[in-house]
Design a protein around this motif. Structure first.
Motif, mmCIF file in Angstrom:
data_model
loop_
_atom_site.group_PDB
_atom_site.id
_atom_site.type_symbol
_atom_site.label_atom_id
_atom_site.label_comp_id
_atom_site.label_asym_id
_atom_site.label_seq_id
_atom_site.Cartn_x
_atom_site.Cartn_y
_atom_site.Cartn_z
ATOM 1 N N UNK A 1 17.560 -10.950 2.901
ATOM 2 C CA UNK A 1 16.530 -11.963 2.686
ATOM 3 C C UNK A 1 15.902 -11.885 1.301
ATOM 4 N N UNK A 2 16.475 -11.108 0.404
ATOM 5 C CA UNK A 2 15.924 -10.956 -0.941
ATOM 6 C C UNK A 2 15.817 -12.298 -1.648
ATOM 7 N N UNK A 3 16.829 -13.123 -1.522
ATOM 8 C CA UNK A 3 16.819 -14.427 -2.176
ATOM 9 C C UNK A 3 15.668 -15.292 -1.670
ATOM 10 N N UNK A 4 15.385 -15.210 -0.382
ATOM 11 C CA UNK A 4 14.304 -16.023 0.171
ATOM 12 C C UNK A 4 12.939 -15.629 -0.377
ATOM 13 N N UNK A 5 12.779 -14.372 -0.776
ATOM 14 C CA UNK A 5 11.495 -13.943 -1.321
ATOM 15 C C UNK A 5 11.191 -14.610 -2.660
ATOM 16 N N UNK A 6 12.208 -15.158 -3.282
ATOM 17 C CA UNK A 6 11.995 -15.873 -4.537
ATOM 18 C C UNK A 6 11.175 -17.148 -4.294
ATOM 19 N N UNK A 7 11.047 -17.564 -3.033
ATOM 20 C CA UNK A 7 10.190 -18.715 -2.729
ATOM 21 C C UNK A 7 8.764 -18.478 -3.208
ATOM 22 N N UNK A 8 8.386 -17.228 -3.360
ATOM 23 C CA UNK A 8 7.054 -16.943 -3.894
ATOM 24 C C UNK A 8 6.914 -17.499 -5.295
ATOM 25 N N UNK A 9 8.024 -17.511 -6.018
ATOM 26 C CA UNK A 9 7.990 -18.077 -7.362
ATOM 27 C C UNK A 9 7.641 -19.559 -7.305
ATOM 28 N N UNK A 10 8.134 -20.253 -6.305
ATOM 29 C CA UNK A 10 7.822 -21.673 -6.164
ATOM 30 C C UNK A 10 6.336 -21.903 -5.932
ATOM 31 N N UNK B 1 8.695 0.374 -3.036
ATOM 32 C CA UNK B 1 8.881 -1.073 -3.012
ATOM 33 C C UNK B 1 8.653 -1.635 -1.609
ATOM 34 N N UNK B 2 9.099 -0.907 -0.603
ATOM 35 C CA UNK B 2 8.903 -1.369 0.775
ATOM 36 C C UNK B 2 7.418 -1.431 1.111
ATOM 37 N N UNK B 3 6.679 -0.408 0.769
ATOM 38 C CA UNK B 3 5.233 -0.400 1.047
ATOM 39 C C UNK B 3 4.510 -1.525 0.302
ATOM 40 N N UNK B 4 4.832 -1.670 -0.967
ATOM 41 C CA UNK B 4 4.181 -2.712 -1.771
ATOM 42 C C UNK B 4 4.542 -4.097 -1.234
ATOM 43 N N UNK B 5 5.790 -4.271 -0.860
ATOM 44 C CA UNK B 5 6.228 -5.549 -0.304
ATOM 45 C C UNK B 5 5.450 -5.882 0.966
ATOM 46 N N UNK B 6 5.238 -4.886 1.817
ATOM 47 C CA UNK B 6 4.468 -5.130 3.036
ATOM 48 C C UNK B 6 3.014 -5.456 2.734
ATOM 49 N N UNK B 7 2.455 -4.831 1.737
ATOM 50 C CA UNK B 7 1.073 -5.154 1.352
ATOM 51 C C UNK B 7 0.996 -6.610 0.888
ATOM 52 N N UNK B 8 1.925 -7.006 0.023
ATOM 53 C CA UNK B 8 1.949 -8.402 -0.422
ATOM 54 C C UNK B 8 2.160 -9.345 0.752
ATOM 55 N N UNK C 1 7.769 -7.429 -8.586
ATOM 56 C CA UNK C 1 8.290 -6.377 -7.703
ATOM 57 C C UNK C 1 9.698 -6.720 -7.234
ATOM 58 N N UNK C 2 9.915 -7.980 -6.865
ATOM 59 C CA UNK C 2 11.258 -8.396 -6.430
ATOM 60 C C UNK C 2 12.250 -8.213 -7.572
ATOM 61 N N UNK C 3 11.847 -8.551 -8.786
ATOM 62 C CA UNK C 3 12.736 -8.402 -9.944
ATOM 63 C C UNK C 3 13.051 -6.924 -10.183
ATOM 64 N N UNK C 4 12.021 -6.078 -10.204
ATOM 65 C CA UNK C 4 12.253 -4.646 -10.438
ATOM 66 C C UNK C 4 13.066 -4.013 -9.308
ATOM 67 N N UNK C 5 12.840 -4.480 -8.097
ATOM 68 C CA UNK C 5 13.592 -3.938 -6.959
ATOM 69 C C UNK C 5 15.080 -4.271 -7.073
ATOM 70 N N UNK C 6 15.392 -5.385 -7.728
ATOM 71 C CA UNK C 6 16.795 -5.783 -7.854
ATOM 72 C C UNK C 6 17.535 -4.998 -8.933
ATOM 73 N N UNK C 7 16.811 -4.273 -9.769
ATOM 74 C CA UNK C 7 17.438 -3.432 -10.795
ATOM 75 C C UNK C 7 17.828 -2.109 -10.127
ATOM 76 N N UNK C 8 19.121 -1.781 -10.090
ATOM 77 C CA UNK C 8 19.569 -0.611 -9.329
ATOM 78 C C UNK C 8 18.831 0.691 -9.654
ATOM 79 N N UNK C 9 18.547 0.928 -10.921
ATOM 80 C CA UNK C 9 17.869 2.176 -11.285
ATOM 81 C C UNK C 9 16.487 2.274 -10.628
#
Length: 135
Positions: free
Chosen positions: A113-122, A57-64, A40-48
Motif C-alpha cells: 500500500x506504499x503507493x496509496x500513501x502518496x495520496x497524502x501528497x494530493x 518509520x512504522x511508529x512515525x507512520x502510525x502517529x501520522x 517519511x514515505x520518500x525516506x522509507x523508500x530509500x533502501x539505506x
C-alpha cells in the motif's frame, strides 16, 4: 444552542475557515504534518534508510495515520453534510490517505500500500487551492 452544537460550530470555523487566526494555524499545522508524512514515505523508500530505520518509520507512520484519522473523523463530524463530504473528491482523497496504514490492522502489508500513501501528497493541492483563493 447546546454545548455540543456550539463546539461543532466553533470547530467548523477553525477547520473549514481561514478567516480566523485559529483556522490559519490549523491549516499551517496540517500542511506541515502532510509535508512531513510525505517526506517519511520518500525516506522509507530509500533502501539505506528503509532497512536501517524500518521500526522508527512504522511508529512515525502510525502517529501520522492517527492524526489524519482524527482530522478526517473531525471533518465528517463537523460537516453540515457528512455523507456528501465523505464521498466528495477531497473526502475520498483523505480516506485514501489513511486507508493503507489502517489496512495493516487486518493483515495487508504496508509494502503493498506504499503507493496509496502518496495520496497524502494530493492533500497538498487542497491547501494550494486555498492559498490561491485567499489571494
Amino acid at each position: 444552542m447546546s454545548a455540543i452544537k456550539e463546539i461543532r460550530s466553533r470547530l467548523h470555523r477553525i477547520v473549514f475557515g481561514v478567516e480566523t487566526r485559529a483556522g490559519r494555524l490549523f491549516d499551517i499545522l496540517l500542511l506541515w504534518i502532510i509535508l512531513l508524512s510525505v517526506a517519511i514515505v520518500v525516506f522509507e523508500s530509500i533502501p539505506e534508510f528503509g532497512n536501517q530505520y524500518s521500526a522508527a518509520f512504522i511508529y512515525v507512520e502510525w502517529i501520522f495515520n492517527i492524526l489524519f484519522t482524527i482530522e478526517f473523523v473531525l471533518r465528517l463530524w463537523i460537516s453540515h453534510t457528512p455523507i456528501a463530504s465523505l464521498f466528495s473528491f477531497w473526502g475520498l482523497i483523505d480516506l485514501m490517505s489513511i486507508l493503507p496504514t489502517s489496512l495493516t490492522i487486518i493483515g495487508i502489508g504496508t509494502h503493498y500500500t506504499l503507493l496509496l500513501r502518496i495520496f497524502r501528497l494530493l492533500r497538498l493541492f487542497r491547501f494550494i487551492k486555498l492559498v490561491l483563493f485567499i489571494r
